[in-house]
Design a protein around this motif. Structure first.
Motif, PDB file in Angstrom:
ATOM      1  N   PRO A 206       0.819  -1.210   0.000  1.00 38.69           N
ATOM      2  CA  PRO A 206       0.000   0.000   0.000  1.00 38.69           C
ATOM      3  C   PRO A 206       0.859   1.269   0.000  1.00 38.69           C
ATOM      4  CG  PRO A 206       0.155  -0.884   2.217  1.00 38.69           C
ATOM      5  CD  PRO A 206       0.867  -1.859   1.328  1.00 38.69           C
ATOM      6  N   PRO A 207       0.325   2.379  -0.503  1.00 37.64           N
ATOM      7  CA  PRO A 207       1.106   3.621  -0.564  1.00 37.64           C
ATOM      8  C   PRO A 207       1.241   4.272   0.806  1.00 37.64           C
ATOM      9  CG  PRO A 207      -1.131   4.005  -1.330  1.00 37.64           C
ATOM     10  CD  PRO A 207      -1.018   2.526  -1.082  1.00 37.64           C
ATOM     11  N   LEU A 208       2.178   5.206   0.892  1.00 29.81           N
ATOM     12  CA  LEU A 208       2.293   6.015   2.102  1.00 29.81           C
ATOM     13  C   LEU A 208       1.046   6.881   2.269  1.00 29.81           C
ATOM     14  CD1 LEU A 208       5.975   7.325   1.882  1.00 29.81           C
ATOM     15  CD2 LEU A 208       5.096   5.568   3.410  1.00 29.81           C
ATOM     16  N   ASN A 209       0.701   7.135   3.503  1.00 29.01           N
ATOM     17  CA  ASN A 209      -0.449   7.988   3.805  1.00 29.01           C
ATOM     18  C   ASN A 209      -0.002   9.447   3.806  1.00 29.01           C
ATOM     19  OD1 ASN A 209      -2.589   9.415   4.915  1.00 29.01           O
ATOM     20  ND2 ASN A 209      -3.104   7.813   6.387  1.00 29.01           N
ATOM     21  N   PRO A 210      -0.432  10.269   2.834  1.00 25.36           N
ATOM     22  CA  PRO A 210       0.022  11.671   2.776  1.00 25.36           C
ATOM     23  C   PRO A 210      -0.431  12.510   3.964  1.00 25.36           C
ATOM     24  CG  PRO A 210      -1.741  11.276   1.195  1.00 25.36           C
ATOM     25  CD  PRO A 210      -1.358   9.944   1.739  1.00 25.36           C
ATOM     26  N   LYS A 211      -1.492  12.084   4.650  1.00 28.11           N
ATOM     27  CA  LYS A 211      -1.925  12.835   5.820  1.00 28.11           C
ATOM     28  C   LYS A 211      -0.957  12.629   6.985  1.00 28.11           C
ATOM     29  CE  LYS A 211      -6.864  12.877   4.676  1.00 28.11           C
ATOM     30  NZ  LYS A 211      -8.240  12.513   5.126  1.00 28.11           N
ATOM     31  N   ARG A 212      -0.409  11.426   7.089  1.00 29.59           N
ATOM     32  CA  ARG A 212       0.561  11.147   8.145  1.00 29.59           C
ATOM     33  C   ARG A 212       1.949  11.671   7.791  1.00 29.59           C
ATOM     34  NH1 ARG A 212       0.806   5.123  10.064  1.00 29.59           N
ATOM     35  NH2 ARG A 212       2.282   6.170  11.454  1.00 29.59           N
ATOM     36  N   HIS A 213       2.251  11.723   6.488  1.00 29.09           N
ATOM     37  CA  HIS A 213       3.581  12.137   6.030  1.00 29.09           C
ATOM     38  C   HIS A 213       3.431  13.185   4.938  1.00 29.09           C
ATOM     39  CE1 HIS A 213       4.875   8.557   8.212  1.00 29.09           C
ATOM     40  NE2 HIS A 213       4.071   7.827   7.469  1.00 29.09           N
ATOM     41  N   PRO A 214       3.060  14.405   5.313  1.00 28.43           N
ATOM     42  CA  PRO A 214       2.785  15.434   4.289  1.00 28.43           C
ATOM     43  C   PRO A 214       4.029  15.934   3.565  1.00 28.43           C
ATOM     44  CG  PRO A 214       2.636  16.375   6.491  1.00 28.43           C
ATOM     45  CD  PRO A 214       2.800  14.903   6.680  1.00 28.43           C
ATOM     46  N   ILE A 215       5.198  15.888   4.224  1.00 27.65           N
ATOM     47  CA  ILE A 215       6.424  16.400   3.603  1.00 27.65           C
ATOM     48  C   ILE A 215       7.465  15.293   3.591  1.00 27.65           C
ATOM     49  CG2 ILE A 215       8.265  18.123   3.715  1.00 27.65           C
ATOM     50  CD1 ILE A 215       6.350  19.956   5.178  1.00 27.65           C
ATOM     51  N   THR A 216       7.818  14.866   2.396  1.00 31.85           N
ATOM     52  CA  THR A 216       8.843  13.839   2.244  1.00 31.85           C
ATOM     53  C   THR A 216       9.804  14.247   1.134  1.00 31.85           C
ATOM     54  OG1 THR A 216       7.678  12.502   0.575  1.00 31.85           O
ATOM     55  CG2 THR A 216       7.151  12.075   2.900  1.00 31.85           C
ATOM     56  N   SER A 217      10.929  13.562   1.064  1.00 28.76           N
ATOM     57  CA  SER A 217      11.894  13.811  -0.009  1.00 28.76           C
ATOM     58  C   SER A 217      12.663  12.529  -0.277  1.00 28.76           C
ATOM     59  CB  SER A 217      12.845  14.956   0.351  1.00 28.76           C
ATOM     60  OG  SER A 217      13.498  14.700   1.581  1.00 28.76           O
ATOM     61  N   TRP A 218      13.339  12.505  -1.420  1.00 28.33           N
ATOM     62  CA  TRP A 218      14.057  11.316  -1.856  1.00 28.33           C
ATOM     63  C   TRP A 218      15.562  11.547  -1.865  1.00 28.33           C
ATOM     64  CZ3 TRP A 218      12.221   6.472  -2.962  1.00 28.33           C
ATOM     65  CH2 TRP A 218      10.827   6.330  -3.068  1.00 28.33           C
ATOM     66  N   LEU A 219      16.295  10.518  -1.465  1.00 28.98           N
ATOM     67  CA  LEU A 219      17.748  10.517  -1.507  1.00 28.98           C
ATOM     68  C   LEU A 219      18.221   9.269  -2.243  1.00 28.98           C
ATOM     69  CD1 LEU A 219      18.574  11.324   2.254  1.00 28.98           C
ATOM     70  CD2 LEU A 219      18.465  12.973   0.359  1.00 28.98           C
ATOM     71  N   GLU A 220      19.385   9.386  -2.846  1.00 29.08           N
ATOM     72  CA  GLU A 220      20.108   8.192  -3.289  1.00 29.08           C
ATOM     73  C   GLU A 220      21.260   7.982  -2.331  1.00 29.08           C
ATOM     74  OE1 GLU A 220      21.370   6.966  -7.558  1.00 29.08           O
ATOM     75  OE2 GLU A 220      23.180   7.831  -6.634  1.00 29.08           O
ATOM     76  N   ILE A 221      21.333   6.792  -1.748  1.00 25.85           N
ATOM     77  CA  ILE A 221      22.377   6.473  -0.780  1.00 25.85           C
ATOM     78  C   ILE A 221      23.089   5.210  -1.236  1.00 25.85           C
ATOM     79  CG2 ILE A 221      22.897   5.878   1.621  1.00 25.85           C
ATOM     80  CD1 ILE A 221      20.479   7.479   2.499  1.00 25.85           C
ATOM     81  N   ILE A 222      24.407   5.270  -1.322  1.00 27.36           N
ATOM     82  CA  ILE A 222      25.215   4.132  -1.721  1.00 27.36           C
ATOM     83  C   ILE A 222      26.147   3.775  -0.568  1.00 27.36           C
ATOM     84  CG2 ILE A 222      26.862   3.204  -3.401  1.00 27.36           C
ATOM     85  CD1 ILE A 222      25.873   5.279  -5.397  1.00 27.36           C
ATOM     86  N   ILE A 223      26.056   2.529  -0.112  1.00 26.69           N
ATOM     87  CA  ILE A 223      26.915   2.061   0.970  1.00 26.69           C
ATOM     88  C   ILE A 223      27.642   0.798   0.516  1.00 26.69           C
ATOM     89  CG2 ILE A 223      25.467   3.058   2.784  1.00 26.69           C
ATOM     90  CD1 ILE A 223      24.329   0.253   3.286  1.00 26.69           C
ATOM     91  N   SER A 224      28.728   0.469   1.210  1.00 26.57           N
ATOM     92  CA  SER A 224      29.506  -0.721   0.846  1.00 26.57           C
ATOM     93  C   SER A 224      29.629  -1.683   2.020  1.00 26.57           C
ATOM     94  CB  SER A 224      30.904  -0.315   0.352  1.00 26.57           C
ATOM     95  OG  SER A 224      31.590   0.416   1.347  1.00 26.57           O
ATOM     96  N   GLU A 225      28.665  -1.632   2.913  1.00 21.15           N
ATOM     97  CA  GLU A 225      28.588  -2.582   4.024  1.00 21.15           C
ATOM     98  C   GLU A 225      27.120  -2.918   4.225  1.00 21.15           C
ATOM     99  OE1 GLU A 225      30.121  -0.799   7.606  1.00 21.15           O
ATOM    100  OE2 GLU A 225      29.358   1.162   7.051  1.00 21.15           O
ATOM    101  N   GLY A 226      26.845  -3.911   5.051  1.00 23.51           N
ATOM    102  CA  GLY A 226      25.466  -4.368   5.161  1.00 23.51           C
ATOM    103  C   GLY A 226      25.049  -4.672   6.576  1.00 23.51           C
ATOM    104  N   ARG A 227      25.132  -3.697   7.457  1.00 20.36           N
ATOM    105  CA  ARG A 227      24.656  -3.913   8.817  1.00 20.36           C
ATOM    106  C   ARG A 227      23.130  -3.991   8.848  1.00 20.36           C
ATOM    107  NH1 ARG A 227      28.361   0.293  12.385  1.00 20.36           N
ATOM    108  NH2 ARG A 227      30.176   0.308  11.005  1.00 20.36           N
ATOM    109  N   ASN A 228      22.614  -4.538   9.918  1.00 14.27           N
ATOM    110  CA  ASN A 228      21.174  -4.691  10.052  1.00 14.27           C
ATOM    111  C   ASN A 228      20.476  -3.332  10.021  1.00 14.27           C
ATOM    112  OD1 ASN A 228      18.714  -6.111  10.595  1.00 14.27           O
ATOM    113  ND2 ASN A 228      18.865  -5.449  12.726  1.00 14.27           N
ATOM    114  N   ARG A 229      19.551  -3.178   9.079  1.00 16.36           N
ATOM    115  CA  ARG A 229      18.749  -1.952   8.935  1.00 16.36           C
ATOM    116  C   ARG A 229      19.630  -0.700   8.921  1.00 16.36           C
ATOM    117  NH1 ARG A 229      13.420  -3.219   9.387  1.00 16.36           N
ATOM    118  NH2 ARG A 229      12.764  -1.112   9.920  1.00 16.36           N
ATOM    119  N   GLN A 230      20.750  -0.786   8.265  1.00 16.91           N
ATOM    120  CA  GLN A 230      21.754   0.279   8.347  1.00 16.91           C
ATOM    121  C   GLN A 230      21.263   1.616   7.801  1.00 16.91           C
ATOM    122  OE1 GLN A 230      25.662  -0.711   6.897  1.00 16.91           O
ATOM    123  NE2 GLN A 230      26.222   1.424   6.607  1.00 16.91           N
ATOM    124  N   VAL A 231      20.705   1.616   6.592  1.00 14.08           N
ATOM    125  CA  VAL A 231      20.278   2.888   5.999  1.00 14.08           C
ATOM    126  C   VAL A 231      19.197   3.532   6.852  1.00 14.08           C
ATOM    127  CG1 VAL A 231      19.156   3.947   4.003  1.00 14.08           C
ATOM    128  CG2 VAL A 231      20.952   2.235   3.655  1.00 14.08           C
TER     129      VAL A 231
END
Length: 211
Positions: free
Chosen positions: A121-146
């Motif tokens: 399901p999509p995000l609820n715009p009423k709960r999250h009215p202001i959002t933005s997008w990032l590109e993130i590149i990492i070279s490790e893989g810890r639990n829920r790191q990003v």
């Protein structure tokens, strides 16, 4: 050897069986979308994350993709709460001190949009009215790191989609779709014939392990 590129949907386990459900409700697994005997995922994605997952029937290939020693870069498109300022982005680039230590520097840039289909399901715009997008590149893989990194700088992750692992790209795969690639192992180096000058009975040859 074969490599399978799969677009893991939101709220699906990165495994073929569900043994960890606490409320008895069955959860979707990879078995819902791919039926190829003998393959296993190289690494994982969290239940609430989406995007590229690599699978193979070759244990050595899985190891080379998943093991932190090989430092395969992983590219994510990340929708966060709010609009991160320059200081937050620079902190991500320098490395964040989490409970399990300092992260390696990440490559981070702003995006105008995620360039992705809407989540189901999509995000609820009423709960999250202001959002933005990032590109993130990492070279490790810890639990829920990003997710932990963006929360640490004050901008919690709302949606996380992995779009690349090394040179493998999600491309046009829709959620739940997959494709197969055939990989060819490099040809073995041919050993040169022994030199005629080394014909003395006392001469010995040393055997080296070829990679």
């Amino acid at each position: 050897m074969h490599l399978y590129l799969l677009h893991k949907p939101y709220r699906m386990l990165s495994q073929f069986t569900d043994r960890t459900g606490s409320d008895g409700t069955p959860r979707d697994t990879l078995a819902n979308i791919i039926n190829v005997p003998g393959i296993y995922p190289a690494g994982r994605l969290d239940y609430d994350s989406e995007g590229l997952l690599l699978l193979s029937d070759d244990g050595e290939l899985i190891h080379r993709i998943a093991h932190p020693r090989f430092k395969q870069p992983k590219t994510y498109r990340v929708q966060v709460e709010g609009i991160p300022d320059d200081a937050a982005l620079e902190a991500l680039r320098q490395g964040i001190t989490l409970k399990d230590g300092l992260t390696r520097p990440a490559r981070v840039k702003r995006l105008q949009s995620g360039g992705l289909p809407e989540r189901n399901p999509p995000l609820n715009p009423k709960r999250h009215p202001i959002t933005s997008w990032l590109e993130i590149i990492i070279s490790e893989g810890r639990n829920r790191q990003v997710r932990r990194m963006t929360a640490h700088v004050g901008y919690p992750t709302l949606r996380l989609v992995r779009v690349a692992i090394g040179n493998w790209q999600l491309g046009g795969l829709a959620a739940g779709e997959w494709r197969r690639e055939t990989l060819h192992a490099p040809a073995k180096t041919q050993r040169k014939p022994p030199s005629r000058r080394s014909s003395s009975p006392s001469a010995t040859s040393s055997k080296r392990r070829r990679p």
